[in-house]
Design a protein around this motif. Structure first.
Motif, PDB file in Angstrom:
ATOM      1  N   ASP A  63       0.829  -1.197   0.000  1.00 37.86           N
ATOM      2  CA  ASP A  63       0.000   0.000   0.000  1.00 37.86           C
ATOM      3  C   ASP A  63       0.876   1.265   0.000  1.00 37.86           C
ATOM      4  O   ASP A  63       0.585   2.233  -0.704  1.00 37.86           O
ATOM      5  CB  ASP A  63      -0.926  -0.017   1.218  1.00 37.86           C
ATOM      6  N   ALA A  64       1.966   1.244   0.772  1.00 35.25           N
ATOM      7  CA  ALA A  64       2.893   2.378   0.794  1.00 35.25           C
ATOM      8  C   ALA A  64       3.555   2.549  -0.573  1.00 35.25           C
ATOM      9  O   ALA A  64       3.758   3.681  -1.028  1.00 35.25           O
ATOM     10  CB  ALA A  64       3.949   2.179   1.876  1.00 35.25           C
ATOM     11  N   MET A  65       3.865   1.435  -1.228  1.00 37.97           N
ATOM     12  CA  MET A  65       4.435   1.512  -2.584  1.00 37.97           C
ATOM     13  C   MET A  65       3.452   2.185  -3.533  1.00 37.97           C
ATOM     14  O   MET A  65       3.836   3.031  -4.342  1.00 37.97           O
ATOM     15  CB  MET A  65       4.788   0.120  -3.106  1.00 37.97           C
ATOM     16  N   ARG A  66       2.188   1.827  -3.436  1.00 37.27           N
ATOM     17  CA  ARG A  66       1.157   2.418  -4.293  1.00 37.27           C
ATOM     18  C   ARG A  66       1.063   3.929  -4.052  1.00 37.27           C
ATOM     19  O   ARG A  66       1.037   4.721  -4.992  1.00 37.27           O
ATOM     20  CB  ARG A  66      -0.190   1.742  -4.032  1.00 37.27           C
ATOM     21  N   ASP A  67       1.051   4.328  -2.773  1.00 36.00           N
ATOM     22  CA  ASP A  67       0.985   5.752  -2.437  1.00 36.00           C
ATOM     23  C   ASP A  67       2.200   6.505  -2.955  1.00 36.00           C
ATOM     24  O   ASP A  67       2.080   7.606  -3.505  1.00 36.00           O
ATOM     25  CB  ASP A  67       0.873   5.942  -0.917  1.00 36.00           C
ATOM     26  N   GLN A  68       3.381   5.905  -2.793  1.00 34.85           N
ATOM     27  CA  GLN A  68       4.598   6.572  -3.231  1.00 34.85           C
ATOM     28  C   GLN A  68       4.711   6.611  -4.755  1.00 34.85           C
ATOM     29  O   GLN A  68       5.299   7.538  -5.314  1.00 34.85           O
ATOM     30  CB  GLN A  68       5.832   5.910  -2.612  1.00 34.85           C
ATOM     31  N   ALA A  69       4.146   5.640  -5.429  1.00 31.61           N
ATOM     32  CA  ALA A  69       4.133   5.671  -6.893  1.00 31.61           C
ATOM     33  C   ALA A  69       3.285   6.853  -7.364  1.00 31.61           C
ATOM     34  O   ALA A  69       3.676   7.572  -8.296  1.00 31.61           O
ATOM     35  CB  ALA A  69       3.593   4.365  -7.464  1.00 31.61           C
ATOM     36  N   ILE A 104      13.347   2.250  -8.493  1.00 33.16           N
ATOM     37  CA  ILE A 104      12.382   3.299  -8.814  1.00 33.16           C
ATOM     38  C   ILE A 104      12.849   3.942 -10.109  1.00 33.16           C
ATOM     39  O   ILE A 104      13.998   4.369 -10.219  1.00 33.16           O
ATOM     40  CB  ILE A 104      12.304   4.342  -7.684  1.00 33.16           C
ATOM     41  N   GLU A 105      11.948   4.001 -11.091  1.00 29.90           N
ATOM     42  CA  GLU A 105      12.340   4.554 -12.392  1.00 29.90           C
ATOM     43  C   GLU A 105      11.145   5.152 -13.113  1.00 29.90           C
ATOM     44  O   GLU A 105      10.000   4.862 -12.792  1.00 29.90           O
ATOM     45  CB  GLU A 105      12.990   3.468 -13.243  1.00 29.90           C
ATOM     46  N   LYS A 106      11.476   5.975 -14.082  1.00 28.37           N
ATOM     47  CA  LYS A 106      10.462   6.525 -14.980  1.00 28.37           C
ATOM     48  C   LYS A 106      10.586   5.764 -16.290  1.00 28.37           C
ATOM     49  O   LYS A 106      11.662   5.691 -16.869  1.00 28.37           O
ATOM     50  CB  LYS A 106      10.695   8.016 -15.209  1.00 28.37           C
ATOM     51  N   PHE A 111       5.551   6.015 -13.898  1.00 31.63           N
ATOM     52  CA  PHE A 111       6.459   5.957 -12.752  1.00 31.63           C
ATOM     53  C   PHE A 111       6.353   4.542 -12.189  1.00 31.63           C
ATOM     54  O   PHE A 111       5.262   4.079 -11.863  1.00 31.63           O
ATOM     55  CB  PHE A 111       6.028   6.987 -11.701  1.00 31.63           C
ATOM     56  N   VAL A 112       7.485   3.844 -12.089  1.00 37.07           N
ATOM     57  CA  VAL A 112       7.468   2.423 -11.723  1.00 37.07           C
ATOM     58  C   VAL A 112       8.316   2.184 -10.467  1.00 37.07           C
ATOM     59  O   VAL A 112       9.453   2.633 -10.381  1.00 37.07           O
ATOM     60  CB  VAL A 112       8.024   1.555 -12.879  1.00 37.07           C
ATOM     61  N   ILE A 113       7.745   1.450  -9.523  1.00 37.99           N
ATOM     62  CA  ILE A 113       8.468   1.026  -8.315  1.00 37.99           C
ATOM     63  C   ILE A 113       8.417  -0.495  -8.265  1.00 37.99           C
ATOM     64  O   ILE A 113       7.338  -1.087  -8.359  1.00 37.99           O
ATOM     65  CB  ILE A 113       7.835   1.592  -7.036  1.00 37.99           C
ATOM     66  N   GLU A 136       4.512  -1.542  -8.527  1.00 39.85           N
ATOM     67  CA  GLU A 136       3.458  -0.538  -8.555  1.00 39.85           C
ATOM     68  C   GLU A 136       3.792   0.480  -9.638  1.00 39.85           C
ATOM     69  O   GLU A 136       4.950   0.860  -9.800  1.00 39.85           O
ATOM     70  CB  GLU A 136       3.321   0.167  -7.208  1.00 39.85           C
ATOM     71  N   THR A 137       2.771   0.906 -10.351  1.00 43.51           N
ATOM     72  CA  THR A 137       2.964   1.907 -11.403  1.00 43.51           C
ATOM     73  C   THR A 137       1.924   3.021 -11.255  1.00 43.51           C
ATOM     74  O   THR A 137       0.851   2.806 -10.686  1.00 43.51           O
ATOM     75  CB  THR A 137       2.810   1.276 -12.800  1.00 43.51           C
TER      76      THR A 137
END
Length: 141
Positions: A63-69, A104-106, A111-113, A136-137
């Protein structure tokens, strides 16, 4: 009348023998079944006690990954901040994530994590590792 009583008594005795044969005549059989059920119940509670916190932590990290994405998609110049936040979150949740396994990349307009980690599971008699490969994207605005 005496023979009728004897007949009823033998009928009751026969019924008792049939019931014993059906239910089991050994003393302690009920206790053994209860103890086996109790051991299975305790083992189930122990497994849940160990596994549920792991699942909760990994879902919370996802869920944190989704938020940060989503955050990173809006603030594309702050990749290092997203990386730092996710590493802190993983540490707080007890997730064994190494910095080099968090990418983490574009990628074009996205935006992809991605995160790779193995979570050790110790059930005392059985040890294993659960492999997590999260991605997560979010579209870049």
């Amino acid at each position: 009348e005496g023979s009728a009583r004897a007949c009823r008594a033998s009928h009751k005795l026969l019924k008792r023998k049939e019931m014993r044969r059906f239910l089991g005549s050994e003393k302690g059989e009920g206790k053994t079944g209860f103890l086996i059920s109790l051991v299975i119940l305790i083992a189930g509670i122990y497994v849940a006690w160990v596994l549920i916190p792991i699942k909760v932590a990994t879902y919370e990290f996802k869920d944190a990954m989704r938020d940060q994405a989503r955050y990173g998609a809006v603030h594309t110049k702050r990749i290092s901040i997203v990386h730092e936040r996710l590493m802190k979150k993983a540490k707080r949740l007890g997730i064994p994530l190494k910095a080099e396994n968090l990418k983490i990349e574009k990628d074009g307009g996205t935006f992809v994590i991605t995160a790779r980690y193995d979570y050790p599971v110790d059930l005392t008699l059985y040890k294993t590792k659960w492999e997590y490969r999260e991605r997560e994207t979010a579209p870049i605005f």
